[in-house]
Design a protein around this motif. Structure first.
Motif, PDB file in Angstrom:
ATOM      1  N   PHE A 178       0.826  -1.208   0.000  1.00 30.25           N
ATOM      2  CA  PHE A 178       0.000   0.000   0.000  1.00 30.25           C
ATOM      3  C   PHE A 178       0.863   1.262   0.000  1.00 30.25           C
ATOM      4  CE2 PHE A 178      -3.192   3.061   1.549  1.00 30.25           C
ATOM      5  CZ  PHE A 178      -4.301   2.674   0.823  1.00 30.25           C
ATOM      6  N   ARG A 179       2.055   1.169  -0.527  1.00 32.07           N
ATOM      7  CA  ARG A 179       2.944   2.323  -0.528  1.00 32.07           C
ATOM      8  C   ARG A 179       2.398   3.413  -1.440  1.00 32.07           C
ATOM      9  NH1 ARG A 179       8.992   0.445  -1.504  1.00 32.07           N
ATOM     10  NH2 ARG A 179       9.405   2.546  -0.692  1.00 32.07           N
ATOM     11  N   ASP A 180       2.534   4.644  -0.996  1.00 27.38           N
ATOM     12  CA  ASP A 180       2.073   5.804  -1.750  1.00 27.38           C
ATOM     13  C   ASP A 180       3.123   6.141  -2.803  1.00 27.38           C
ATOM     14  OD1 ASP A 180       1.140   8.170  -2.749  1.00 27.38           O
ATOM     15  OD2 ASP A 180       0.907   9.174  -0.817  1.00 27.38           O
ATOM     16  N   GLU A 181       2.778   5.945  -4.076  1.00 29.71           N
ATOM     17  CA  GLU A 181       3.753   6.187  -5.139  1.00 29.71           C
ATOM     18  C   GLU A 181       4.130   7.654  -5.257  1.00 29.71           C
ATOM     19  OE1 GLU A 181       2.325   4.535  -8.734  1.00 29.71           O
ATOM     20  OE2 GLU A 181       2.324   2.461  -7.999  1.00 29.71           O
ATOM     21  N   ALA A 182       3.245   8.546  -4.816  1.00 29.25           N
ATOM     22  CA  ALA A 182       3.558   9.980  -4.899  1.00 29.25           C
ATOM     23  C   ALA A 182       4.674  10.358  -3.936  1.00 29.25           C
ATOM     24  CB  ALA A 182       2.301  10.795  -4.603  1.00 29.25           C
ATOM     25  N   SER A 183       4.709   9.721  -2.794  1.00 34.92           N
ATOM     26  CA  SER A 183       5.782   9.962  -1.815  1.00 34.92           C
ATOM     27  C   SER A 183       6.141   8.628  -1.177  1.00 34.92           C
ATOM     28  CB  SER A 183       5.319  10.954  -0.742  1.00 34.92           C
ATOM     29  OG  SER A 183       4.134  10.510  -0.115  1.00 34.92           O
ATOM     30  N   PRO A 184       6.820   7.757  -1.939  1.00 35.27           N
ATOM     31  CA  PRO A 184       7.073   6.397  -1.470  1.00 35.27           C
ATOM     32  C   PRO A 184       7.850   6.367  -0.155  1.00 35.27           C
ATOM     33  CG  PRO A 184       8.463   6.923  -3.352  1.00 35.27           C
ATOM     34  CD  PRO A 184       7.472   8.035  -3.227  1.00 35.27           C
ATOM     35  N   GLY A 185       7.393   5.541   0.738  1.00 35.96           N
ATOM     36  CA  GLY A 185       8.044   5.358   2.026  1.00 35.96           C
ATOM     37  C   GLY A 185       7.539   4.078   2.646  1.00 35.96           C
ATOM     38  N   LEU A 186       8.049   3.744   3.801  1.00 37.43           N
ATOM     39  CA  LEU A 186       7.630   2.534   4.495  1.00 37.43           C
ATOM     40  C   LEU A 186       6.664   2.882   5.623  1.00 37.43           C
ATOM     41  CD1 LEU A 186      11.033   0.643   4.691  1.00 37.43           C
ATOM     42  CD2 LEU A 186       9.089   0.079   3.241  1.00 37.43           C
ATOM     43  N   PRO A 187       5.785   1.958   5.994  1.00 41.57           N
ATOM     44  CA  PRO A 187       4.861   2.225   7.095  1.00 41.57           C
ATOM     45  C   PRO A 187       5.592   2.501   8.398  1.00 41.57           C
ATOM     46  CG  PRO A 187       4.185   0.287   5.855  1.00 41.57           C
ATOM     47  CD  PRO A 187       5.545   0.652   5.383  1.00 41.57           C
ATOM     48  N   VAL A 188       4.963   3.297   9.257  1.00 40.71           N
ATOM     49  CA  VAL A 188       5.512   3.611  10.574  1.00 40.71           C
ATOM     50  C   VAL A 188       5.149   2.483  11.535  1.00 40.71           C
ATOM     51  CG1 VAL A 188       5.389   5.206  12.516  1.00 40.71           C
ATOM     52  CG2 VAL A 188       5.343   6.083  10.166  1.00 40.71           C
ATOM     53  N   GLY A 189       6.096   2.093  12.381  1.00 38.46           N
ATOM     54  CA  GLY A 189       5.785   1.105  13.403  1.00 38.46           C
ATOM     55  C   GLY A 189       6.808  -0.009  13.487  1.00 38.46           C
ATOM     56  N   GLU A 190       6.557  -0.922  14.404  1.00 33.16           N
ATOM     57  CA  GLU A 190       7.448  -2.066  14.640  1.00 33.16           C
ATOM     58  C   GLU A 190       7.207  -3.129  13.583  1.00 33.16           C
ATOM     59  OE1 GLU A 190       7.954  -5.695  17.882  1.00 33.16           O
ATOM     60  OE2 GLU A 190       6.959  -3.836  18.497  1.00 33.16           O
ATOM     61  N   ARG A 191       8.227  -3.440  12.823  1.00 30.23           N
ATOM     62  CA  ARG A 191       8.123  -4.441  11.761  1.00 30.23           C
ATOM     63  C   ARG A 191       8.074  -5.839  12.385  1.00 30.23           C
ATOM     64  NH1 ARG A 191      10.951  -2.231   6.951  1.00 30.23           N
ATOM     65  NH2 ARG A 191      12.024  -4.214   6.631  1.00 30.23           N
ATOM     66  N   ILE A 192       7.128  -6.655  11.914  1.00 35.58           N
ATOM     67  CA  ILE A 192       7.010  -8.011  12.438  1.00 35.58           C
ATOM     68  C   ILE A 192       6.747  -8.986  11.300  1.00 35.58           C
ATOM     69  CG2 ILE A 192       6.123  -7.230  14.675  1.00 35.58           C
ATOM     70  CD1 ILE A 192       3.342  -8.248  13.774  1.00 35.58           C
ATOM     71  N   ILE A 193       6.966 -10.261  11.599  1.00 38.59           N
ATOM     72  CA  ILE A 193       6.609 -11.365  10.710  1.00 38.59           C
ATOM     73  C   ILE A 193       5.534 -12.177  11.423  1.00 38.59           C
ATOM     74  CG2 ILE A 193       7.413 -13.504   9.629  1.00 38.59           C
ATOM     75  CD1 ILE A 193      10.229 -12.120   9.548  1.00 38.59           C
ATOM     76  N   LEU A 194       4.441 -12.437  10.740  1.00 38.27           N
ATOM     77  CA  LEU A 194       3.374 -13.289  11.252  1.00 38.27           C
ATOM     78  C   LEU A 194       3.369 -14.563  10.417  1.00 38.27           C
ATOM     79  CD1 LEU A 194       0.762 -13.978  12.827  1.00 38.27           C
ATOM     80  CD2 LEU A 194      -0.487 -12.611  11.132  1.00 38.27           C
ATOM     81  N   PHE A 195       3.525 -15.702  11.073  1.00 34.65           N
ATOM     82  CA  PHE A 195       3.560 -16.957  10.326  1.00 34.65           C
ATOM     83  C   PHE A 195       2.924 -18.062  11.159  1.00 34.65           C
ATOM     84  CE2 PHE A 195       7.035 -17.662  13.170  1.00 34.65           C
ATOM     85  CZ  PHE A 195       7.219 -19.034  13.249  1.00 34.65           C
ATOM     86  N   GLY A 196       2.647 -19.163  10.529  1.00 31.48           N
ATOM     87  CA  GLY A 196       2.084 -20.294  11.255  1.00 31.48           C
ATOM     88  C   GLY A 196       1.674 -21.387  10.300  1.00 31.48           C
ATOM     89  N   ARG A 197       0.991 -22.368  10.861  1.00 32.75           N
ATOM     90  CA  ARG A 197       0.577 -23.537  10.087  1.00 32.75           C
ATOM     91  C   ARG A 197      -0.922 -23.745  10.238  1.00 32.75           C
ATOM     92  NH1 ARG A 197       2.606 -29.778  10.689  1.00 32.75           N
ATOM     93  NH2 ARG A 197       2.883 -30.231   8.467  1.00 32.75           N
ATOM     94  N   VAL A 198      -1.578 -24.063   9.149  1.00 28.36           N
ATOM     95  CA  VAL A 198      -2.998 -24.385   9.160  1.00 28.36           C
ATOM     96  C   VAL A 198      -3.143 -25.901   9.120  1.00 28.36           C
ATOM     97  CG1 VAL A 198      -5.214 -24.108   8.003  1.00 28.36           C
ATOM     98  CG2 VAL A 198      -3.545 -22.239   7.954  1.00 28.36           C
ATOM     99  N   VAL A 199      -3.843 -26.462  10.109  1.00 19.70           N
ATOM    100  CA  VAL A 199      -4.057 -27.910  10.170  1.00 19.70           C
ATOM    101  C   VAL A 199      -5.544 -28.187  10.369  1.00 19.70           C
ATOM    102  CG1 VAL A 199      -1.748 -28.374  11.089  1.00 19.70           C
ATOM    103  CG2 VAL A 199      -3.653 -28.022  12.667  1.00 19.70           C
ATOM    104  N   ASP A 200      -5.953 -29.421  10.049  1.00 16.19           N
ATOM    105  CA  ASP A 200      -7.340 -29.802  10.269  1.00 16.19           C
ATOM    106  C   ASP A 200      -7.502 -30.432  11.653  1.00 16.19           C
ATOM    107  OD1 ASP A 200      -6.465 -32.450  10.151  1.00 16.19           O
ATOM    108  OD2 ASP A 200      -7.315 -32.834   8.162  1.00 16.19           O
ATOM    109  N   GLN A 201      -8.698 -30.968  11.916  1.00 18.49           N
ATOM    110  CA  GLN A 201      -8.997 -31.474  13.253  1.00 18.49           C
ATOM    111  C   GLN A 201      -8.177 -32.699  13.633  1.00 18.49           C
ATOM    112  OE1 GLN A 201     -10.946 -31.484  10.580  1.00 18.49           O
ATOM    113  NE2 GLN A 201     -12.536 -33.042  10.616  1.00 18.49           N
ATOM    114  N   PHE A 202      -7.504 -33.308  12.644  1.00 16.34           N
ATOM    115  CA  PHE A 202      -6.690 -34.477  12.918  1.00 16.34           C
ATOM    116  C   PHE A 202      -5.193 -34.151  12.919  1.00 16.34           C
ATOM    117  CE2 PHE A 202     -10.524 -35.872  10.561  1.00 16.34           C
ATOM    118  CZ  PHE A 202     -11.191 -36.465  11.633  1.00 16.34           C
TER     119      PHE A 202
END
Length: 241
Positions: free
Chosen positions: A67-91
């Motif tokens: 969602f970077r603004d091409e008119a004034s490109p920059g990075l979002p403000v805040g603490e950079r994080i990685i969200l990851f995980g695994r999707v499994v079924d009921q078994f």
């Protein structure tokens, strides 16, 4: 051809009641009649959709870039994080090639939504939404900014803990899960009226992401692991049950 899957009945004591007066908006949302149990689900509930041919953009799972603004490109403000995980079924089996979507507030606690009137400013370089497909082993990954907490009119001084909304389809239509991930150690979690609707402490734990230093990127971003169980007695808590 998709192979039909056997489902495990949900434990209704695991989920909060639909009517929970402490969580005020549950009052108008709660059903007035008993739930209807579908005894013989059709093939449409037991299979699909197939997302393997869904075209994804190069930055769909990277909220620092999508969602970077091409008119004034920059990075979002805040603490950079990685969200990851695994999707499994009921078994405990991985769910490959399924769609995972997420949305969140920015670092100040404000959503990019027309009805969000919180005083925190919008970030011109942050949209707050992303999506990806799980890999062959059920893993997903996003790069984003840690969201901020925000006030909401449930009480005089009520605040939502920092959280990320997650939607995952699972192996079939009837296994779609919509939930929230909270951050391990947040002091607002135990006093949140929404969290307090859960009476089982183990159920609360299914919504808490865990810090994973092994997956963190040095001098860049901390990583938080959030695994999702899409069906069965111990599925990850479904936020609008």
């Amino acid at each position: 051809m998709t192979t039909p899957r056997r489902f495990v009945e949900r434990d209704r004591n695991w989920h909060p009641p639909a009517y929970a007066p402490g969580y005020k908006t549950s009052i108008p949302r709660s059903p007035n009649q008993a739930l209807v149990s579908l005894q013989n689900p059709s093939i449409s509930e037991l299979s699909g959709p197939d997302f393997r041919k869904l075209r994804m953009g190069p930055h769909d799972n990277d909220l620092l870039m999508n969602f970077r603004d091409e008119a004034s490109p920059g990075l979002p403000v805040g603490e950079r994080i990685i969200l990851f995980g695994r999707v499994v079924d009921q078994f405990g089996k991985p769910v490959p090639h399924t769609l995972v979507e997420m949305w969140q507030a920015n670092a100040g606690g404000r959503y990019r939504h027309g009805k969000d009137r919180y005083l925190a400013p919008l970030d011109p370089n942050f949209g707050g939404v992303g999506r990806c497909l799980t890999d062959d082993d059920g893993w997903y990954r996003f790069r984003t900014i840690k969201p901020g907490p925000y006030p909401w009119p449930n009480g005089i001084n009520t605040w939502r803990p920092a959280h990320i909304h997650v939607s995952v389809m699972g192996p079939a239509i009837s296994t779609r899960l919509i939930t929230q991930m909270y951050f391990e150690g947040d002091p607002l979690i135990p006093i949140c009226p929404i969290v307090q609707t859960l009476k089982d402490s183990e159920a609360v734990q299914t919504m808490i992401g865990r810090l994973d230093m092994a997956r963190s990127r040095p001098m860049d971003a901390l990583a938080w692991r959030f695994d999702l169980v899409v069906r069965g007695a111990l599925q990850t808590y479904f936020e609008n049950q």
